[in-house]
Write a protein that holds these residues in place. Structure first.
Motif, PDB file in Angstrom:
ATOM      1  N   SER A   7       0.816  -1.213   0.000  1.00 31.75           N
ATOM      2  CA  SER A   7       0.000   0.000   0.000  1.00 31.75           C
ATOM      3  C   SER A   7       0.849   1.262   0.000  1.00 31.75           C
ATOM      4  CB  SER A   7      -0.925   0.013   1.220  1.00 31.75           C
ATOM      5  OG  SER A   7      -0.172   0.025   2.421  1.00 31.75           O
ATOM      6  N   GLY A   8       2.136   1.152   0.340  1.00 25.21           N
ATOM      7  CA  GLY A   8       2.978   2.342   0.392  1.00 25.21           C
ATOM      8  C   GLY A   8       4.438   1.979   0.509  1.00 25.21           C
ATOM      9  N   ILE A   9       5.115   2.608   1.451  1.00 26.09           N
ATOM     10  CA  ILE A   9       6.556   2.461   1.611  1.00 26.09           C
ATOM     11  C   ILE A   9       6.961   1.153   2.271  1.00 26.09           C
ATOM     12  CG2 ILE A   9       6.641   3.603   3.887  1.00 26.09           C
ATOM     13  CD1 ILE A   9       9.187   4.171   1.087  1.00 26.09           C
ATOM     14  N   GLY A  10       6.074   0.575   3.107  1.00 24.62           N
ATOM     15  CA  GLY A  10       6.461  -0.536   3.973  1.00 24.62           C
ATOM     16  C   GLY A  10       6.981  -1.758   3.245  1.00 24.62           C
ATOM     17  N   LEU A 142      -2.308   3.770  13.877  1.00 26.13           N
ATOM     18  CA  LEU A 142      -1.536   4.997  13.689  1.00 26.13           C
ATOM     19  C   LEU A 142      -0.113   4.755  13.189  1.00 26.13           C
ATOM     20  CD1 LEU A 142      -2.574   7.028  16.868  1.00 26.13           C
ATOM     21  CD2 LEU A 142      -3.431   7.281  14.528  1.00 26.13           C
ATOM     22  N   LEU A 143       0.366   3.518  13.243  1.00 25.01           N
ATOM     23  CA  LEU A 143       1.772   3.281  12.924  1.00 25.01           C
ATOM     24  C   LEU A 143       2.084   3.438  11.437  1.00 25.01           C
ATOM     25  CD1 LEU A 143       2.801   0.362  15.313  1.00 25.01           C
ATOM     26  CD2 LEU A 143       2.751   2.833  15.708  1.00 25.01           C
ATOM     27  N   VAL A 144       1.186   2.991  10.572  1.00 23.37           N
ATOM     28  CA  VAL A 144       1.444   3.137   9.126  1.00 23.37           C
ATOM     29  C   VAL A 144       1.563   4.609   8.734  1.00 23.37           C
ATOM     30  CG1 VAL A 144       0.488   2.823   6.811  1.00 23.37           C
ATOM     31  CG2 VAL A 144       0.523   0.912   8.414  1.00 23.37           C
ATOM     32  N   PRO A 145       0.619   5.491   9.123  1.00 27.38           N
ATOM     33  CA  PRO A 145       0.789   6.909   8.773  1.00 27.38           C
ATOM     34  C   PRO A 145       2.071   7.523   9.331  1.00 27.38           C
ATOM     35  CG  PRO A 145      -1.464   6.491   9.468  1.00 27.38           C
ATOM     36  CD  PRO A 145      -0.681   5.240   9.757  1.00 27.38           C
ATOM     37  N   LEU A 146       2.480   7.096  10.522  1.00 28.34           N
ATOM     38  CA  LEU A 146       3.719   7.618  11.102  1.00 28.34           C
ATOM     39  C   LEU A 146       4.932   7.227  10.253  1.00 28.34           C
ATOM     40  CD1 LEU A 146       3.021   6.928  14.873  1.00 28.34           C
ATOM     41  CD2 LEU A 146       3.199   9.178  13.785  1.00 28.34           C
ATOM     42  N   VAL A 147       4.955   5.976   9.775  1.00 25.62           N
ATOM     43  CA  VAL A 147       6.052   5.535   8.919  1.00 25.62           C
ATOM     44  C   VAL A 147       6.010   6.269   7.587  1.00 25.62           C
ATOM     45  CG1 VAL A 147       7.015   3.573   7.654  1.00 25.62           C
ATOM     46  CG2 VAL A 147       6.272   3.280  10.024  1.00 25.62           C
ATOM     47  N   GLU A 148       4.830   6.394   7.005  1.00 21.73           N
ATOM     48  CA  GLU A 148       4.709   7.072   5.715  1.00 21.73           C
ATOM     49  C   GLU A 148       5.156   8.533   5.804  1.00 21.73           C
ATOM     50  OE1 GLU A 148       3.725   5.973   2.663  1.00 21.73           O
ATOM     51  OE2 GLU A 148       3.492   3.901   3.333  1.00 21.73           O
ATOM     52  N   GLU A 149       4.958   9.141   6.971  1.00 22.74           N
ATOM     53  CA  GLU A 149       5.376  10.523   7.165  1.00 22.74           C
ATOM     54  C   GLU A 149       6.841  10.651   7.552  1.00 22.74           C
ATOM     55  OE1 GLU A 149       3.863  13.505   6.703  1.00 22.74           O
ATOM     56  OE2 GLU A 149       2.283  12.338   5.719  1.00 22.74           O
ATOM     57  N   GLY A 150       7.494   9.513   7.795  1.00 24.81           N
ATOM     58  CA  GLY A 150       8.895   9.556   8.170  1.00 24.81           C
ATOM     59  C   GLY A 150       9.143   9.898   9.625  1.00 24.81           C
ATOM     60  N   CYS A 180       2.694  -6.100   9.791  1.00 20.15           N
ATOM     61  CA  CYS A 180       2.554  -5.093   8.740  1.00 20.15           C
ATOM     62  C   CYS A 180       3.957  -4.791   8.266  1.00 20.15           C
ATOM     63  CB  CYS A 180       1.883  -3.826   9.279  1.00 20.15           C
ATOM     64  SG  CYS A 180       1.835  -2.460   8.091  1.00 20.15           S
ATOM     65  N   THR A 181       4.172  -4.728   6.963  1.00 22.40           N
ATOM     66  CA  THR A 181       5.528  -4.547   6.455  1.00 22.40           C
ATOM     67  C   THR A 181       6.069  -3.148   6.709  1.00 22.40           C
ATOM     68  OG1 THR A 181       4.528  -4.233   4.258  1.00 22.40           O
ATOM     69  CG2 THR A 181       5.524  -6.381   4.736  1.00 22.40           C
ATOM     70  N   HIS A 182       5.223  -2.220   7.175  1.00 26.82           N
ATOM     71  CA  HIS A 182       5.733  -0.924   7.608  1.00 26.82           C
ATOM     72  C   HIS A 182       6.446  -1.024   8.962  1.00 26.82           C
ATOM     73  CE1 HIS A 182       2.927   0.548   4.558  1.00 26.82           C
ATOM     74  NE2 HIS A 182       3.387   1.779   4.723  1.00 26.82           N
ATOM     75  N   TYR A 183       6.035  -1.974   9.785  1.00 29.74           N
ATOM     76  CA  TYR A 183       6.475  -1.973  11.178  1.00 29.74           C
ATOM     77  C   TYR A 183       7.958  -2.242  11.403  1.00 29.74           C
ATOM     78  CZ  TYR A 183       1.447  -2.042  12.324  1.00 29.74           C
ATOM     79  OH  TYR A 183       0.112  -1.762  12.434  1.00 29.74           O
ATOM     80  N   PRO A 184       8.646  -3.026  10.548  1.00 28.82           N
ATOM     81  CA  PRO A 184      10.089  -3.194  10.772  1.00 28.82           C
ATOM     82  C   PRO A 184      10.869  -1.883  10.768  1.00 28.82           C
ATOM     83  CG  PRO A 184       9.288  -4.906   9.321  1.00 28.82           C
ATOM     84  CD  PRO A 184       8.155  -3.939   9.496  1.00 28.82           C
ATOM     85  N   VAL A 185      10.335  -0.853  10.119  1.00 27.79           N
ATOM     86  CA  VAL A 185      10.988   0.458  10.148  1.00 27.79           C
ATOM     87  C   VAL A 185      11.023   0.990  11.581  1.00 27.79           C
ATOM     88  CG1 VAL A 185      10.925   2.805   9.222  1.00 27.79           C
ATOM     89  CG2 VAL A 185      10.201   0.894   7.788  1.00 27.79           C
ATOM     90  N   LEU A 186      10.046   0.583  12.400  1.00 22.82           N
ATOM     91  CA  LEU A 186       9.960   1.006  13.800  1.00 22.82           C
ATOM     92  C   LEU A 186      10.467  -0.077  14.744  1.00 22.82           C
ATOM     93  CD1 LEU A 186       6.372   2.565  13.659  1.00 22.82           C
ATOM     94  CD2 LEU A 186       8.541   3.811  13.657  1.00 22.82           C
ATOM     95  N   GLN A 243      10.852   9.052  -1.282  1.00 24.24           N
ATOM     96  CA  GLN A 243      12.255   8.968  -1.677  1.00 24.24           C
ATOM     97  C   GLN A 243      13.160   8.917  -0.453  1.00 24.24           C
ATOM     98  OE1 GLN A 243      15.023   8.213  -3.780  1.00 24.24           O
ATOM     99  NE2 GLN A 243      13.936   9.476  -5.294  1.00 24.24           N
ATOM    100  N   ARG A 244      12.893   9.765   0.531  1.00 27.94           N
ATOM    101  CA  ARG A 244      13.714   9.787   1.740  1.00 27.94           C
ATOM    102  C   ARG A 244      13.571   8.486   2.528  1.00 27.94           C
ATOM    103  NH1 ARG A 244      11.846  15.220   1.662  1.00 27.94           N
ATOM    104  NH2 ARG A 244      10.127  14.723   3.066  1.00 27.94           N
ATOM    105  N   SER A 245      12.344   7.996   2.649  1.00 29.45           N
ATOM    106  CA  SER A 245      12.111   6.756   3.397  1.00 29.45           C
ATOM    107  C   SER A 245      12.706   5.558   2.670  1.00 29.45           C
ATOM    108  CB  SER A 245      10.608   6.550   3.617  1.00 29.45           C
ATOM    109  OG  SER A 245      10.066   7.591   4.404  1.00 29.45           O
ATOM    110  N   ALA A 246      12.633   5.554   1.342  1.00 33.29           N
ATOM    111  CA  ALA A 246      13.221   4.457   0.569  1.00 33.29           C
ATOM    112  C   ALA A 246      14.721   4.396   0.791  1.00 33.29           C
ATOM    113  CB  ALA A 246      12.903   4.639  -0.916  1.00 33.29           C
ATOM    114  N   ARG A 247      15.366   5.552   0.837  1.00 34.86           N
ATOM    115  CA  ARG A 247      16.805   5.593   1.091  1.00 34.86           C
ATOM    116  C   ARG A 247      17.115   5.061   2.490  1.00 34.86           C
ATOM    117  NH1 ARG A 247      17.574  10.741   1.126  1.00 34.86           N
ATOM    118  NH2 ARG A 247      17.432  10.920  -1.126  1.00 34.86           N
ATOM    119  N   LEU A 248      16.261   5.393   3.463  1.00 36.30           N
ATOM    120  CA  LEU A 248      16.462   4.919   4.835  1.00 36.30           C
ATOM    121  C   LEU A 248      16.336   3.401   4.914  1.00 36.30           C
ATOM    122  CD1 LEU A 248      16.684   5.551   7.924  1.00 36.30           C
ATOM    123  CD2 LEU A 248      14.187   5.656   7.943  1.00 36.30           C
TER     124      LEU A 248
END
Length: 261
Positions: A7-10, A142-150, A180-186, A243-248
């Motif tokens: 669905s997004g960056i995750g 709330l975790l997905v929007p937080l990751v999407e916002e960086g 959720c595949t966004h969560y490993p970022v956190l 772009q910034r999150s993808a680099r991270l």
């Protein structure tokens, strides 16, 4: 070529794991940033989006699909597999299996979007493997929007994670599925708030291992040369933050194109 969508960056956490597990394969990634998050959508909408995303990846040359979204895996896996007759991989069962294998006392927690938790997919997958397992779930919308916002290192993010983790801590889980595949970022903040003794299971690594096993047993489906695999990334809406999150996540700069869905 492997087609991956989320669905997004995750889902780039899955791409990173695939790059390590099957480095010789071309990968095309689609982040549906125009329609994120999926976790608040109806089952019919999630299925429609997933079929649409798969069609795009097939037009780009994909011969194997990875649904790098727990919500889409929960609702759309069978529909995608029936619509398109090709290998399709989802993240639920590999994550559940890894959790069962790593849990010491079979007290397993699952965090995910509202839709993923409501689907009961992880509970069914865990119980199918070990009926006696105790499964505790928590929706963390709330975790997905937080990751999407960086907002990875914000104090507000840590506070929200602590609030979500508190009920799971009281249930004395020993293993936690990041559903959720966004969560490993956190991952770091989740580990701090749930406690060092709780084993975190990342479904991205689990599904990458499953895809690697598939290619080991189906070598004719793999690349027929020794060159490094190429990565292409598409999004359905432009965003500098992507772009910034993808680099991270990937540890390198990437070129991002707009998808013509």
């Amino acid at each position: 070529m492997i087609g991956v969508f989320d669905s997004g960056i995750g889902g780039l956490t899955v791409v990173k794991a695939l790059l390590e597990q099957v480095p010789g394969h071309d990968i095309t990634y689609l982040g549906d940033t125009a329609r994120t998050p999926y976790g608040s959508k109806s089952a019919d909408t999630i299925i429609r989006y997933s079929i649409n995303n798969t069609g795009f990846l097939l037009r780009k040359g994909a011969r194997l699909i990875v649904i790098a979204c727990n919500t889409a895996s929960s609702y759309a896996f069978e529909a995608v597999r029936e619509q398109y007759h090709l290998p399709v991989f989802e993240v639920i069962e590999p994550g559940a299996r890894q959790a069962v294998e790593r849990s010491r006392r079979l007290r397993i927690g699952v965090i995910g979007t509202r839709a993923t938790i409501a689907s009961g997919g992880y509970e069914r997958a865990i119980k199918a493997l070990r009926p006696e397992a105790k499964v505790v779930t928590a929706a963390c919308p709330l975790l997905v929007p937080l990751v999407e916002e960086g907002w990875i290192r914000k104090a507000e993010t840590a506070m929200i994670v602590r609030k979500y983790m508190h009920p799971l801590k009281t249930m004395q889980i020993d293993t936690l599925i990041l559903g959720c595949t966004h969560y490993p970022v956190l991952r770091k903040v989740i580990q701090r708030k749930i406690g060092a003794r709780v084993v975190l299971v990342d479904s991205a690594n689990a599904i990458a291992q499953r895809v690697g096993h598939y290619f080991n047993t189906h070598p004719s489906d793999g690349p027929q040369n020794d060159r490094p695999g190429r990565l292409k990334i598409f999004v359905t809406d432009t965003a500098d933050q992507f772009q910034r999150s993808a680099r991270l996540i990937l540890g390198r700069s990437v070129h991002i194109e707009l998808a013509d869905l």
